[in-house]
Design a protein around this motif. Structure first.
Motif, PDB file in Angstrom:
ATOM      1  N   GLY A 292      21.383  -6.982 -17.852  1.00 55.75           N
ATOM      2  CA  GLY A 292      21.701  -5.574 -17.625  1.00 55.75           C
ATOM      3  C   GLY A 292      21.947  -4.792 -18.892  1.00 55.75           C
ATOM      4  N   LYS A 293      21.606  -5.357 -20.045  1.00 57.19           N
ATOM      5  CA  LYS A 293      21.805  -4.694 -21.337  1.00 57.19           C
ATOM      6  C   LYS A 293      20.528  -3.956 -21.712  1.00 57.19           C
ATOM      7  N   ILE A 294      20.323  -2.806 -21.103  1.00 56.16           N
ATOM      8  CA  ILE A 294      19.056  -2.089 -21.291  1.00 56.16           C
ATOM      9  C   ILE A 294      19.254  -0.828 -22.124  1.00 56.16           C
ATOM     10  N   ILE A 295      20.119  -0.925 -23.131  1.00 58.44           N
ATOM     11  CA  ILE A 295      20.311   0.204 -24.030  1.00 58.44           C
ATOM     12  C   ILE A 295      19.022   0.436 -24.818  1.00 58.44           C
ATOM     13  N   SER A 296      18.741   1.674 -25.114  1.00 52.72           N
ATOM     14  CA  SER A 296      17.445   2.034 -25.687  1.00 52.72           C
ATOM     15  C   SER A 296      17.207   1.399 -27.051  1.00 52.72           C
TER      16      SER A 296
END
Length: 423
Positions: A292-296
Protein backbone atom coordinates in the motif's frame (compact mmCIF):
# COMPACT_ATOMS: atom_id res chain seq x y z
CA UNK A 1 -8.81 -13.22 -0.64
CA UNK A 2 -11.49 -11.62 -2.85
CA UNK A 3 -11.27 -8.38 -0.86
CA UNK A 4 -7.47 -8.37 -1.09
CA UNK A 5 -7.52 -8.89 -4.87
CA UNK A 6 -10.09 -6.13 -5.31
CA UNK A 7 -7.91 -3.83 -3.21
CA UNK A 8 -4.89 -4.60 -5.40
CA UNK A 9 -6.94 -3.92 -8.53
CA UNK A 10 -7.94 -0.49 -7.22
CA UNK A 11 -4.35 0.34 -6.29
CA UNK A 12 -3.11 -0.83 -9.69
CA UNK A 13 -5.72 1.26 -11.51
CA UNK A 14 -4.91 4.29 -9.36
CA UNK A 15 -1.19 3.98 -10.09
CA UNK A 16 -1.84 3.55 -13.80
CA UNK A 17 -4.09 6.62 -13.97
CA UNK A 18 -1.50 8.57 -12.02
CA UNK A 19 1.14 7.58 -14.56
CA UNK A 20 -1.11 8.44 -17.51
CA UNK A 21 -1.75 11.90 -16.04
CA UNK A 22 1.96 12.45 -15.43
CA UNK A 23 2.89 11.26 -18.91
CA UNK A 24 0.44 13.65 -20.56
CA UNK A 25 1.47 16.56 -18.33
CA UNK A 26 5.11 16.16 -19.43
CA UNK A 27 4.29 16.03 -23.16
CA UNK A 28 4.10 18.71 -25.79
CA UNK A 29 0.66 19.11 -27.41
CA UNK A 30 1.68 17.05 -30.45
CA UNK A 31 2.85 14.21 -28.20
CA UNK A 32 -0.36 14.39 -26.18
CA UNK A 33 -2.38 14.21 -29.40
CA UNK A 34 -0.58 11.12 -30.71
CA UNK A 35 -0.41 9.37 -27.32
CA UNK A 36 -4.13 9.84 -26.75
CA UNK A 37 -5.17 8.62 -30.21
CA UNK A 38 -2.97 5.52 -30.56
CA UNK A 39 -5.38 3.21 -28.67
CA UNK A 40 -8.35 3.99 -30.90
CA UNK A 41 -6.21 3.70 -34.03
CA UNK A 42 -5.34 0.15 -32.94
CA UNK A 43 -8.87 -0.60 -31.76
CA UNK A 44 -10.60 0.46 -34.99
CA UNK A 45 -9.62 -0.10 -38.61
CA UNK A 46 -11.19 2.04 -41.31
CA UNK A 47 -10.07 3.95 -44.45
CA UNK A 48 -10.81 7.23 -42.64
CA UNK A 49 -8.25 6.44 -39.93
CA UNK A 50 -4.43 6.56 -39.94
CA UNK A 51 -2.85 3.12 -40.18
CA UNK A 52 -5.41 1.69 -42.59
CA UNK A 53 -4.45 -0.93 -45.16
CA UNK A 54 -6.45 -3.49 -47.13
CA UNK A 55 -6.71 -7.08 -46.04
CA UNK A 56 -7.46 -9.04 -42.89
CA UNK A 57 -5.86 -6.69 -40.36
CA UNK A 58 -6.25 -7.60 -36.68
CA UNK A 59 -7.65 -4.76 -34.63
CA UNK A 60 -9.57 -4.33 -31.43
CA UNK A 61 -8.24 -4.06 -27.85
CA UNK A 62 -9.67 -6.20 -25.07
CA UNK A 63 -11.83 -4.32 -22.51
CA UNK A 64 -11.27 -1.04 -24.32
CA UNK A 65 -13.78 1.79 -24.65
CA UNK A 66 -12.81 5.25 -25.97
CA UNK A 67 -12.61 8.04 -23.45
CA UNK A 68 -14.24 11.44 -23.85
CA UNK A 69 -11.40 12.94 -25.90
CA UNK A 70 -11.22 9.93 -28.21
CA UNK A 71 -14.98 9.85 -28.74
CA UNK A 72 -15.00 13.56 -29.55
CA UNK A 73 -12.17 13.08 -32.07
CA UNK A 74 -14.03 10.24 -33.76
CA UNK A 75 -17.20 12.32 -33.89
CA UNK A 76 -15.26 15.22 -35.39
CA UNK A 77 -14.12 13.10 -38.33
CA UNK A 78 -17.69 11.98 -38.96
CA UNK A 79 -17.97 8.68 -37.13
CA UNK A 80 -21.07 7.65 -35.24
CA UNK A 81 -19.22 6.31 -32.22
CA UNK A 82 -22.19 4.71 -30.48
CA UNK A 83 -22.86 2.57 -33.55
CA UNK A 84 -19.26 1.44 -33.95
CA UNK A 85 -18.54 0.60 -30.32
CA UNK A 86 -18.63 -3.05 -29.38
CA UNK A 87 -19.08 -4.43 -25.88
CA UNK A 88 -16.31 -2.98 -23.66
CA UNK A 89 -15.91 -6.29 -21.78
CA UNK A 90 -14.93 -8.33 -24.83
CA UNK A 91 -11.84 -10.33 -23.85
CA UNK A 92 -11.50 -12.02 -27.25
CA UNK A 93 -10.19 -9.06 -29.22
CA UNK A 94 -6.91 -9.70 -31.13
CA UNK A 95 -4.94 -7.17 -29.07
CA UNK A 96 -4.68 -8.04 -25.37
CA UNK A 97 -3.37 -4.61 -24.44
CA UNK A 98 -1.36 -1.55 -25.45
CA UNK A 99 1.29 -0.22 -23.07
CA UNK A 100 3.85 2.55 -23.16
CA UNK A 101 7.09 1.76 -21.35
CA UNK A 102 10.52 3.17 -20.66
CA UNK A 103 10.89 6.76 -19.46
CA UNK A 104 7.26 7.70 -20.17
CA UNK A 105 5.53 9.06 -17.02
CA UNK A 106 8.82 9.17 -15.07
CA UNK A 107 11.04 12.08 -14.13
CA UNK A 108 13.25 10.93 -17.02
CA UNK A 109 10.59 11.86 -19.58
CA UNK A 110 11.38 15.08 -21.42
CA UNK A 111 10.25 16.96 -24.50
CA UNK A 112 12.63 14.94 -26.69
CA UNK A 113 11.64 11.50 -25.38
CA UNK A 114 10.29 9.02 -27.90
CA UNK A 115 7.39 6.68 -27.25
CA UNK A 116 8.04 2.95 -26.93
CA UNK A 117 4.73 1.12 -27.27
CA UNK A 118 4.18 -2.59 -26.64
CA UNK A 119 1.28 -4.06 -28.61
CA UNK A 120 0.61 -7.34 -26.81
CA UNK A 121 -1.49 -9.59 -29.04
CA UNK A 122 -3.28 -12.88 -28.56
CA UNK A 123 -1.22 -15.99 -29.27
CA UNK A 124 -3.86 -17.35 -31.66
CA UNK A 125 -3.04 -14.84 -34.41
CA UNK A 126 -1.60 -16.65 -37.42
CA UNK A 127 1.51 -15.55 -39.30
CA UNK A 128 -0.45 -13.58 -41.92
CA UNK A 129 -2.43 -11.73 -39.27
CA UNK A 130 0.74 -10.89 -37.34
CA UNK A 131 2.35 -9.60 -40.53
CA UNK A 132 -0.69 -7.40 -41.20
CA UNK A 133 -0.66 -6.03 -37.65
CA UNK A 134 3.04 -5.31 -38.06
CA UNK A 135 2.31 -3.34 -41.24
CA UNK A 136 -0.46 -1.41 -39.52
CA UNK A 137 1.90 -0.47 -36.70
CA UNK A 138 4.50 0.66 -39.22
CA UNK A 139 1.94 2.92 -40.88
CA UNK A 140 1.06 4.36 -37.46
CA UNK A 141 4.76 5.01 -36.82
CA UNK A 142 4.90 6.93 -40.11
CA UNK A 143 1.75 8.87 -39.23
CA UNK A 144 3.21 9.80 -35.83
CA UNK A 145 6.42 10.95 -37.50
CA UNK A 146 4.38 13.34 -39.66
CA UNK A 147 2.90 14.71 -36.42
CA UNK A 148 6.44 15.36 -35.13
CA UNK A 149 6.47 12.41 -32.72
CA UNK A 150 8.89 9.47 -32.65
CA UNK A 151 6.95 6.26 -31.88
CA UNK A 152 8.40 2.75 -31.81
CA UNK A 153 5.97 -0.17 -31.73
CA UNK A 154 6.99 -3.59 -30.43
CA UNK A 155 4.75 -6.51 -31.29
CA UNK A 156 4.66 -8.92 -28.36
CA UNK A 157 2.98 -12.32 -28.40
CA UNK A 158 1.29 -12.83 -25.02
CA UNK A 159 3.09 -16.20 -24.65
CA UNK A 160 6.47 -15.12 -26.00
CA UNK A 161 8.16 -14.46 -22.66
CA UNK A 162 6.76 -17.62 -21.17
CA UNK A 163 8.71 -19.47 -23.88
CA UNK A 164 11.90 -17.55 -23.00
CA UNK A 165 11.75 -15.33 -26.05
CA UNK A 166 10.87 -11.74 -26.87
CA UNK A 167 9.88 -10.02 -30.06
CA UNK A 168 9.86 -6.75 -31.92
CA UNK A 169 8.53 -5.25 -35.12
CA UNK A 170 11.93 -5.51 -36.73
CA UNK A 171 13.48 -8.41 -38.58
CA UNK A 172 15.92 -8.91 -35.73
CA UNK A 173 14.77 -10.75 -32.62
CA UNK A 174 16.03 -10.33 -29.08
CA UNK A 175 15.97 -14.10 -28.56
CA UNK A 176 16.12 -15.46 -25.05
CA UNK A 177 19.29 -13.80 -23.80
CA UNK A 178 17.72 -10.76 -22.14
CA UNK A 179 14.05 -11.60 -21.75
CA UNK A 180 13.97 -11.39 -17.94
CA UNK A 181 15.70 -7.99 -17.81
CA UNK A 182 13.42 -6.72 -20.57
CA UNK A 183 10.41 -8.02 -18.67
CA UNK A 184 11.75 -6.39 -15.50
CA UNK A 185 11.82 -3.04 -17.30
CA UNK A 186 8.31 -3.55 -18.66
CA UNK A 187 6.81 -4.48 -15.30
CA UNK A 188 8.32 -1.46 -13.54
CA UNK A 189 7.67 1.14 -16.23
CA UNK A 190 4.57 0.06 -18.18
CA UNK A 191 1.63 2.43 -18.51
CA UNK A 192 -1.56 0.72 -19.66
CA UNK A 193 -3.06 2.77 -22.50
CA UNK A 194 -5.83 0.25 -23.12
CA UNK A 195 -6.52 -3.41 -22.56
CA UNK A 196 -5.92 -5.97 -19.86
CA UNK A 197 -4.23 -5.41 -16.52
CA UNK A 198 -0.96 -7.31 -16.03
CA UNK A 199 -1.41 -10.45 -13.95
CA UNK A 200 2.13 -10.35 -12.57
CA UNK A 201 1.17 -7.54 -10.21
CA UNK A 202 -1.34 -9.79 -8.43
CA UNK A 203 1.28 -12.37 -7.36
CA UNK A 204 2.98 -11.53 -4.01
CA UNK A 205 6.77 -11.27 -4.13
CA UNK A 206 7.15 -14.23 -1.78
CA UNK A 207 5.26 -16.38 -4.32
CA UNK A 208 7.39 -15.36 -7.33
CA UNK A 209 9.30 -18.65 -7.28
CA UNK A 210 5.94 -20.47 -7.46
CA UNK A 211 4.41 -18.04 -9.94
CA UNK A 212 2.49 -20.49 -12.14
CA UNK A 213 1.18 -22.56 -9.23
CA UNK A 214 -0.02 -19.46 -7.38
CA UNK A 215 -1.80 -18.13 -10.48
CA UNK A 216 -3.55 -21.46 -11.01
CA UNK A 217 -4.70 -21.40 -7.39
CA UNK A 218 -6.24 -17.94 -7.91
CA UNK A 219 -8.10 -19.23 -10.94
CA UNK A 220 -9.21 -22.37 -9.12
CA UNK A 221 -10.65 -20.34 -6.25
CA UNK A 222 -12.47 -18.08 -8.69
CA UNK A 223 -10.87 -14.87 -7.44
CA UNK A 224 -9.47 -14.17 -10.94
CA UNK A 225 -10.80 -14.95 -14.42
CA UNK A 226 -7.99 -16.12 -16.76
CA UNK A 227 -8.93 -14.24 -19.94
CA UNK A 228 -9.24 -10.91 -18.11
CA UNK A 229 -5.48 -10.59 -17.52
CA UNK A 230 -2.30 -10.22 -19.54
CA UNK A 231 0.00 -12.97 -18.31
CA UNK A 232 3.56 -12.55 -19.54
CA UNK A 233 4.85 -14.83 -16.80
CA UNK A 234 6.98 -14.46 -13.70
CA UNK A 235 10.44 -12.96 -13.54
CA UNK A 236 12.03 -16.21 -12.41
CA UNK A 237 15.77 -16.39 -11.87
CA UNK A 238 18.34 -14.42 -13.81
CA UNK A 239 21.27 -16.32 -15.25
CA UNK A 240 24.84 -15.07 -15.18
CA UNK A 241 24.79 -15.14 -19.00
CA UNK A 242 21.87 -12.73 -19.09
CA UNK A 243 23.62 -10.24 -16.82
CA UNK A 244 26.71 -10.44 -18.98
CA UNK A 245 24.88 -10.06 -22.31
CA UNK A 246 22.72 -7.16 -21.11
CA UNK A 247 25.66 -5.33 -19.56
CA UNK A 248 27.79 -5.77 -22.67
CA UNK A 249 24.95 -4.43 -24.84
CA UNK A 250 24.63 -1.34 -22.67
CA UNK A 251 28.38 -0.78 -22.93
CA UNK A 252 28.11 -1.02 -26.71
CA UNK A 253 25.38 1.65 -26.67
CA UNK A 254 27.40 3.89 -24.38
CA UNK A 255 30.16 4.26 -26.96
CA UNK A 256 27.90 6.50 -29.05
CA UNK A 257 25.50 7.82 -26.40
CA UNK A 258 27.16 7.60 -22.97
CA UNK A 259 24.85 10.05 -21.20
CA UNK A 260 21.83 7.96 -22.14
CA UNK A 261 23.31 4.57 -21.25
CA UNK A 262 25.30 5.27 -18.10
CA UNK A 263 22.46 4.91 -15.62
CA UNK A 264 21.28 1.60 -17.07
CA UNK A 265 24.84 0.28 -17.26
CA UNK A 266 25.39 1.01 -13.59
CA UNK A 267 22.02 -0.48 -12.69
CA UNK A 268 23.10 -3.74 -14.33
CA UNK A 269 26.43 -3.49 -12.51
CA UNK A 270 24.49 -3.09 -9.26
CA UNK A 271 22.39 -6.11 -10.22
CA UNK A 272 25.35 -8.40 -10.80
CA UNK A 273 27.08 -7.04 -7.67
CA UNK A 274 24.22 -8.67 -5.72
CA UNK A 275 24.13 -11.81 -7.88
CA UNK A 276 22.72 -14.40 -7.25
CA UNK A 277 20.64 -12.67 -4.54
CA UNK A 278 19.58 -9.82 -6.81
CA UNK A 279 16.25 -8.11 -6.19
CA UNK A 280 15.03 -6.66 -9.47
CA UNK A 281 13.55 -3.16 -9.35
CA UNK A 282 10.21 -4.46 -10.61
CA UNK A 283 10.03 -6.64 -7.50
CA UNK A 284 10.67 -3.60 -5.29
CA UNK A 285 7.83 -1.71 -6.96
CA UNK A 286 5.47 -4.69 -6.63
CA UNK A 287 6.25 -5.01 -2.94
CA UNK A 288 5.27 -1.38 -2.46
CA UNK A 289 2.03 -2.04 -4.35
CA UNK A 290 1.15 -4.93 -2.03
CA UNK A 291 2.18 -2.93 1.05
CA UNK A 292 0.00 0.00 0.00
CA UNK A 293 3.02 2.32 -0.28
CA UNK A 294 2.05 3.98 -3.54
CA UNK A 295 3.55 7.41 -2.98
CA UNK A 296 4.45 9.05 -6.26
CA UNK A 297 8.16 9.64 -5.60
CA UNK A 298 8.73 6.06 -4.54
CA UNK A 299 7.17 4.62 -7.67
CA UNK A 300 9.07 6.73 -10.20
CA UNK A 301 11.07 4.21 -12.24
CA UNK A 302 14.00 6.57 -12.90
CA UNK A 303 14.22 7.60 -9.26
CA UNK A 304 14.28 3.95 -8.27
CA UNK A 305 17.12 3.27 -10.71
CA UNK A 306 19.05 6.18 -9.27
CA UNK A 307 18.41 5.01 -5.71
CA UNK A 308 19.66 1.47 -6.45
CA UNK A 309 22.77 2.75 -8.24
CA UNK A 310 23.43 5.22 -5.42
CA UNK A 311 23.26 2.45 -2.84
CA UNK A 312 25.62 0.27 -4.86
CA UNK A 313 28.25 2.95 -5.49
CA UNK A 314 28.10 4.09 -1.88
CA UNK A 315 28.60 0.52 -0.65
CA UNK A 316 31.74 0.09 -2.79
CA UNK A 317 32.87 3.63 -1.91
CA UNK A 318 32.97 4.84 -5.53
CA UNK A 319 32.17 8.50 -4.98
CA UNK A 320 33.66 9.53 -8.32
CA UNK A 321 31.19 7.56 -10.39
CA UNK A 322 28.38 8.46 -7.99
CA UNK A 323 28.95 12.15 -8.68
CA UNK A 324 29.07 11.42 -12.40
CA UNK A 325 25.82 9.44 -12.42
CA UNK A 326 24.06 12.24 -10.54
CA UNK A 327 25.16 14.71 -13.18
CA UNK A 328 23.99 12.38 -15.95
CA UNK A 329 20.64 11.99 -14.21
CA UNK A 330 20.28 15.75 -13.87
CA UNK A 331 21.06 16.31 -17.55
CA UNK A 332 18.66 13.54 -18.59
CA UNK A 333 15.75 15.24 -16.82
CA UNK A 334 16.39 18.47 -18.78
CA UNK A 335 14.96 20.67 -16.02
CA UNK A 336 17.25 23.69 -15.51
CA UNK A 337 16.92 24.57 -11.85
CA UNK A 338 19.09 27.68 -12.11
CA UNK A 339 16.59 29.20 -14.55
CA UNK A 340 13.09 30.49 -13.98
CA UNK A 341 10.53 27.65 -13.73
CA UNK A 342 9.39 26.77 -17.24
CA UNK A 343 9.10 23.00 -17.18
CA UNK A 344 6.90 20.44 -15.48
CA UNK A 345 6.19 21.32 -11.81
CA UNK A 346 6.27 17.74 -10.45
CA UNK A 347 9.54 16.97 -12.25
CA UNK A 348 11.07 20.17 -10.93
CA UNK A 349 9.92 19.32 -7.41
CA UNK A 350 11.56 15.88 -7.53
CA UNK A 351 14.80 17.21 -8.99
CA UNK A 352 14.94 20.08 -6.49
CA UNK A 353 14.68 17.61 -3.61
CA UNK A 354 17.41 15.41 -5.07
CA UNK A 355 19.78 18.33 -5.65
CA UNK A 356 19.18 19.46 -2.08
CA UNK A 357 20.09 16.00 -0.83
CA UNK A 358 23.25 16.10 -2.94
CA UNK A 359 24.26 19.51 -1.47
CA UNK A 360 24.82 21.04 -4.88
CA UNK A 361 25.38 24.77 -4.99
CA UNK A 362 24.20 27.36 -7.50
CA UNK A 363 27.54 27.37 -9.29
CA UNK A 364 27.25 23.68 -10.16
CA UNK A 365 23.66 24.07 -11.31
CA UNK A 366 24.57 27.02 -13.54
CA UNK A 367 27.48 25.10 -15.03
CA UNK A 368 25.29 22.10 -15.92
CA UNK A 369 22.41 24.25 -17.16
CA UNK A 370 24.82 26.02 -19.50
CA UNK A 371 25.98 22.75 -21.10
CA UNK A 372 24.87 23.89 -24.57
CA UNK A 373 27.52 26.61 -24.40
CA UNK A 374 30.39 24.54 -23.00
CA UNK A 375 33.75 24.95 -24.64
CA UNK A 376 35.13 22.04 -26.60
CA UNK A 377 37.62 21.32 -23.82
CA UNK A 378 34.78 21.00 -21.30
CA UNK A 379 32.86 18.69 -23.59
CA UNK A 380 35.91 16.55 -24.22
CA UNK A 381 36.67 16.32 -20.50
CA UNK A 382 33.11 15.26 -19.67
CA UNK A 383 33.01 12.72 -22.49
CA UNK A 384 36.34 11.19 -21.47
CA UNK A 385 35.11 10.96 -17.90
CA UNK A 386 32.10 8.98 -19.06
CA UNK A 387 34.20 6.68 -21.21
CA UNK A 388 36.56 6.03 -18.28
CA UNK A 389 33.57 5.13 -16.13
CA UNK A 390 32.27 2.78 -18.81
CA UNK A 391 35.64 1.10 -19.10
CA UNK A 392 35.58 0.56 -15.36
CA UNK A 393 32.18 -1.06 -15.75
CA UNK A 394 33.62 -3.24 -18.50
CA UNK A 395 36.48 -4.33 -16.24
CA UNK A 396 33.98 -5.18 -13.51
CA UNK A 397 31.96 -7.09 -16.09
CA UNK A 398 35.02 -9.09 -17.13
CA UNK A 399 35.68 -10.04 -13.51
CA UNK A 400 32.06 -11.11 -13.16
CA UNK A 401 32.33 -13.20 -16.34
CA UNK A 402 35.50 -14.96 -15.23
CA UNK A 403 34.01 -15.66 -11.81
CA UNK A 404 30.98 -17.30 -13.48
CA UNK A 405 32.96 -19.10 -16.23
CA UNK A 406 31.47 -17.09 -19.09
CA UNK A 407 33.03 -16.47 -22.48
CA UNK A 408 34.16 -12.89 -23.02
CA UNK A 409 34.10 -10.63 -26.05
CA UNK A 410 34.97 -6.96 -26.38
CA UNK A 411 32.51 -4.10 -26.96
CA UNK A 412 34.05 -3.52 -30.37
CA UNK A 413 33.16 -7.06 -31.47
CA UNK A 414 29.69 -7.10 -29.94
CA UNK A 415 26.83 -7.51 -32.39
CA UNK A 416 23.93 -5.53 -30.92
CA UNK A 417 20.60 -7.31 -30.57
CA UNK A 418 17.29 -5.70 -31.47
CA UNK A 419 16.59 -2.18 -30.30
CA UNK A 420 13.88 -3.47 -27.97
CA UNK A 421 16.49 -5.14 -25.76
CA UNK A 422 17.57 -1.84 -24.26
CA UNK A 423 15.96 1.56 -24.38
Amino acid sequence: MHFYIETLKKRLDAINQFRVDRALSAMRPDFQYVYSLLPILLHFHHPMLPGYLDGNVPHGICFFAPDEFQRAWLNNIGWQVNVLLGPPDNAEQPIAGVYSMGSTSSVGQNANSDLDIWVCHQSWLNNEERAQLKRKCYLLEQWATHQGVDVNFFLIDENRFRHNESGSLEDEDCGSTQHILLLDEFYRTAVRMGGKRTLWNMVPCEEEANYDEYVLSLYARGVLVPNEWLDLGGLGTLSAEEYFDASLWQLCKSINSPYKAVLKTLLLEAYFWQYPQTELLAMSIKQRLHDGKIISFGLDSYCMMLHRVTYYLTQINDMTRLDMVRRCFYLKVCEKLSKDPAGIPWQREILTQLVKNWSWDEARLSMLDNRANWKSSQMREAYNELLDAMMQSYQNLIRFAYHNNLSVCSPASCTPPSRCCAR
